[in-house]
Write an enzyme that holds these catalytic residues in place. Structure first.
Site, PDB file in Angstrom:
ATOM      1  N   THR A  64      -6.659 -17.966   3.829  1.00  0.00           N
ATOM      2  CA  THR A  64      -5.440 -17.968   3.188  1.00  0.00           C
ATOM      3  C   THR A  64      -4.793 -16.014   3.319  1.00  0.00           C
ATOM      4  OG1 THR A  64      -5.821 -17.948   1.178  1.00  0.00           O
ATOM      5  CG2 THR A  64      -4.998 -19.665   1.834  1.00  0.00           C
ATOM      6  N   GLY A  97      -4.068 -14.624   5.645  1.00  0.00           N
ATOM      7  CA  GLY A  97      -5.502 -14.163   6.892  1.00  0.00           C
ATOM      8  C   GLY A  97      -4.336 -13.581   8.113  1.00  0.00           C
ATOM      9  N   SER A 126      -3.326 -10.114   7.482  1.00  0.00           N
ATOM     10  CA  SER A 126      -3.608  -8.958   7.947  1.00  0.00           C
ATOM     11  C   SER A 126      -4.960  -8.473   6.808  1.00  0.00           C
ATOM     12  CB  SER A 126      -2.573  -7.361   7.531  1.00  0.00           C
ATOM     13  OG  SER A 126      -2.714  -8.785   5.692  1.00  0.00           O
ATOM     14  N   ILE A 135      -9.089  -8.000   5.583  1.00  0.00           N
ATOM     15  CA  ILE A 135     -10.228  -8.822   4.947  1.00  0.00           C
ATOM     16  C   ILE A 135      -9.492  -9.958   5.675  1.00  0.00           C
ATOM     17  CG2 ILE A 135     -11.347  -9.360   3.415  1.00  0.00           C
ATOM     18  CD1 ILE A 135     -11.160  -7.214   1.305  1.00  0.00           C
ATOM     19  N   SER A 193     -12.720  -8.389  -6.803  1.00  0.00           N
ATOM     20  CA  SER A 193     -12.414  -7.369  -6.466  1.00  0.00           C
ATOM     21  C   SER A 193     -13.414  -6.622  -7.446  1.00  0.00           C
ATOM     22  CB  SER A 193     -11.555  -6.340  -6.538  1.00  0.00           C
ATOM     23  OG  SER A 193     -11.398  -5.303  -6.637  1.00  0.00           O
ATOM     24  N   TYR A 234      -3.703  -6.304 -12.761  1.00  0.00           N
ATOM     25  CA  TYR A 234      -4.406  -6.708 -11.509  1.00  0.00           C
ATOM     26  C   TYR A 234      -6.286  -6.976 -12.104  1.00  0.00           C
ATOM     27  CZ  TYR A 234      -6.985  -6.152  -6.736  1.00  0.00           C
ATOM     28  OH  TYR A 234      -7.363  -5.948  -5.488  1.00  0.00           O
TER      29      TYR A 234
END
Length: 178
Positions: A8, A10, A12, A14, A131, A144
């Protein structure tokens, strides 16, 4: 036999890099994204199967499930990578912004996995892009980072819950790009 992966987010970054790598390794790869144009450009002249999908929408996730069901023998890899980056100051966050970011980064990821559970093969791998912000307290990252910390925990909870089905769950925690 041939492995099948779904990425998902997908079209652009990573997600696209991972999709191309899976494909180079001989996997059949589905990529989904919201932006039809980016998706088309990303999958042009490749073996990637593009599926337009906004993972925040239940009917789009249901369509994704149907495509995977119809065109594969189930998933060996589910790479839950769709997400958004937004770094407002704490005092700039209103309720609309508060709802939007976790809706994309956490809720959509949760329900994407839940809806695709029926097509996850035994031995499948679920990968969630979180992250380094999920553990490091940084200015402007309160919202975030919290959404990514929720994903990190989700990976741990899924690991425990899906282990009896032979399904692994891992969190990938990239740092800021240079």
């Amino acid at each position: 036999g041939e492995k099948t992966a779904l990425v998902t987010g997908g079209s652009s970054g990573i997600g696209l890099a991972a999709a191309r790598l899976f494909s180079q390794q001989g996997a059949r790869v589905f990529v989904c994204g919201r932006d039809e144009k980016a998706l088309g450009a990303a999958t042009e002249a490749t073996q990637l199967r593009a599926v337009r999908c906004d993972v925040t929408k239940s009917q789009d996730r249901a369509h994704l499930l149907e495509v995977v069901r119809r065109e594969s023998q189930g998933l060996d890899v589910l790479f839950v990578n769709a997400g958004m980056a937004d770094f407002p100051r704490f005092d700039e966050v209103d309720e609309a912004r508060f709802d939007e970011l976790p809706d994309v980064n956490f809720k959509a990821a949760f329900f994407t996995i839940q809806q695709l559970l029926p097509v996850l093969n035994s031995g499948a791998s679920v990968i969630l892009t979180t992250s380094t912000a999920n553990t490091v307290g940084l200015s402007r990252l309160s919202l975030y980072g919290a959404s990514k910390a929720a994903l990190r925990y989700l990976a741990r909870g899924l690991y425990a819950e899906l282990a009896p089905r032979g399904i692994r769950a891992n969190a990938l925690s990239p740092g800021p790009s240079a």
